[in-house]
Write an enzyme that holds these catalytic residues in place. Structure first.
Site, mmCIF file in Angstrom:
data_model
loop_
_atom_site.group_PDB
_atom_site.id
_atom_site.type_symbol
_atom_site.label_atom_id
_atom_site.label_comp_id
_atom_site.label_asym_id
_atom_site.label_seq_id
_atom_site.Cartn_x
_atom_site.Cartn_y
_atom_site.Cartn_z
ATOM 1 N N PHE A 1 0.865 -1.180 0.000
ATOM 2 C CA PHE A 1 0.000 0.000 0.000
ATOM 3 C C PHE A 1 0.901 1.228 0.000
ATOM 4 O O PHE A 1 1.551 1.529 0.998
ATOM 5 C CB PHE A 1 -0.934 0.044 1.212
ATOM 6 C CG PHE A 1 -1.869 1.228 1.157
ATOM 7 C CD1 PHE A 1 -3.069 1.137 0.482
ATOM 8 C CD2 PHE A 1 -1.527 2.434 1.751
ATOM 9 C CE1 PHE A 1 -3.929 2.234 0.391
ATOM 10 C CE2 PHE A 1 -2.364 3.541 1.671
ATOM 11 C CZ PHE A 1 -3.575 3.438 0.989
ATOM 12 N N ASP A 40 9.587 2.717 1.528
ATOM 13 C CA ASP A 40 8.465 3.585 1.888
ATOM 14 C C ASP A 40 8.299 3.540 3.403
ATOM 15 O O ASP A 40 7.788 2.575 3.960
ATOM 16 C CB ASP A 40 7.199 3.086 1.181
ATOM 17 C CG ASP A 40 5.970 3.940 1.501
ATOM 18 O OD1 ASP A 40 6.015 4.714 2.471
ATOM 19 O OD2 ASP A 40 4.965 3.798 0.786
ATOM 20 N N LYS A 50 3.522 11.801 6.895
ATOM 21 C CA LYS A 50 2.695 11.677 8.091
ATOM 22 C C LYS A 50 3.275 12.403 9.302
ATOM 23 O O LYS A 50 3.098 13.601 9.442
ATOM 24 C CB LYS A 50 2.415 10.207 8.375
ATOM 25 C CG LYS A 50 1.558 9.555 7.278
ATOM 26 C CD LYS A 50 0.964 8.247 7.694
ATOM 27 C CE LYS A 50 0.194 7.581 6.560
ATOM 28 N NZ LYS A 50 -1.016 8.310 6.145
#
Length: 398
Positions: free
Chosen positions: A140, A226, A255
């Site tokens: 994802f 990632d 984030k």
């Protein structure tokens, strides 16, 4: 207006692209949120790790307000006095020579893809439009059409084609032999999550990251990690790839880079890689703006000053061990790195997340049968104990 009135408005006028728990948050501080009816809840999702520093952290808030009173946005056609300080801070914390700032995590992933492809043509010498990036099953990396095109989750990709799948061959996550079989003369990079968050805190086998690094070195291809969710302390280390002492060529972050105050993301790399991007070839109206840069520097300082990485490692191990000790017929596995925990159930997880909400704990199910616990890293042992009592109650009485 009360909870049901807000929900009715949202259902009538908003796109139904989420299936949230029916709690309407109006205030938040630290690890706690409060709904419009005055009910308090422990946030065990932390906005998918965007608020590792806790909600409305006072030091970051102070910087946000001060910078907002000076200048919030300038075009990258000009320079500003905040962005250079973010570049320097990222270098000092991570050791990478350069960074390229964007806004959302998906934008940073797209930036990594573009950088790897340009490196493939300008440095590695691949024929134009031939570069392939090997990805992993269960991945994802975001929601753009490019990214969902190399997902194997129908909830992410179905109905959004056509896709460019030939540019992103997929190997089985954790399987080095399968990865080797996907390497071709056109491969320019391997992109993985060192721990798969949306997949339910899926931790690869020992030696996998080291093996990926070695394969990349042998074939002169880039290793891209990632770390948007797993990085900046969530996993109990600054980056999850530190668990195997590897150094990816490109690291993607986001984030918690802004502590939840503002969308800030970036890719990190050395000059021989990021130097392939020249003026006019990539950019963003908001990426690298002074407000975002100032907030990001302060968010990174808070991680250091409050020892949030060490707290994540210590309290995460305690939380996970206590969860594993719960005697429940529903629990089949507890996976954890730092304060990032995936509880695998033998049944659907949604009824349990709804029951936990009634006990004052907000968390999220994923892939039908997994509950994720990822509270802000400022949580205390006493609050974890408070949560464990309620988690055990729900898991042993339903």
């Amino acid at each position: 207006m009360n909870t049901q009135e807000f929900i009715a408005l949202e259902e009538q006028y908003g796109a139904h692209n989420y299936h949230p728990l029916d709690v309407v948050v109006s205030r938040a501080e630290g690890v706690w949120v409060e709904d419009v009816d005055g009910q308090k809840y422990l946030d065990c999702l932390a906005a998918y790790s965007a608020v590792n520093q806790g909600h409305c952290h006072p030091a970051i808030l102070k910087t946000f307000i001060e910078q907002a009173g000076l200048v919030t946005l300038t075009s990258r056609a000009f320079r500003n006095d905040r962005l250079p300080l973010l570049y320097k801070k990222l270098h000092d914390m991570t050791g990478y020579e350069m960074s390229l700032p964007m806004n959302s995590g998906a934008e940073a992933v797209e930036t990594a893809i573009k950088t790897a492809r340009r490196w493939a043509y300008d440095v590695k010498g691949l024929p134009e439009n031939s570069a392939e990036i090997v990805v992993a099953s269960g991945n994802f990396h975001g929601r753009t059409t490019t990214i969902v095109g190399f997902s194997d989750d129908p909830a992410s990709f179905k109905g959004f084609g056509p896709y460019c799948t030939q540019a992103f061959p997929m190997h089985r996550y954790g399987d080095l032999e399968d990865l080797k079989s996907k390497i071709t003369p056109n491969t320019c990079a391997v992109m993985i999550e060192p721990i798969q968050g949306e997949g339910g805190v899926v931790i690869p086998p020992d030696g996998y990251l080291k093996g990926v690094e070695q394969i990349c070195r042998e074939h002169d291809i880039l290793f891209i990690c990632d770390e948007i969710q797993s990085g900046l302390g969530r996993s109990g280390k600054l980056f999850a790839h530190y668990y195997e002492n590897v150094r990816p060529d490109i690291v993607i972050i986001g984030k918690a880079l802004s502590g939840g105050f503002y969308p800030v993301s970036a890719i990190l790399a050395d000059r021989d890689i990021l130097g392939v991007i020249h003026p006019g070839e990539h950019g963003s109206t908001f990426g690298g703006n002074p407000l975002g840069a100032a907030v990001a520097v302060r968010a990174l300082e808070v991680i250091e000053e409050e020892h949030l990485i060490e707290r994540s490692a210590e309290l995460g191990a305690y939380f996970a061990d206590r969860l594993r000790a719960i005697d429940s017929r529903h629990i089949t596995e507890v996976r954890a790195r730092g304060l990032w925990i995936g509880m695998v159930l033998g049944t659907k997880a949604r009824p349990f997340t709804e029951a936990l909400k009634e006990e004052g704990i907000l968390c999220k199910e994923t892939h039908e049968n997994i509950i994720r616990f990822a509270p802000p890293l400022v949580i205390t042992k006493d609050v974890i104990d408070w949560a464990l009592e309620r988690i055990e109650k729900v898991l042993t009485t339903k």
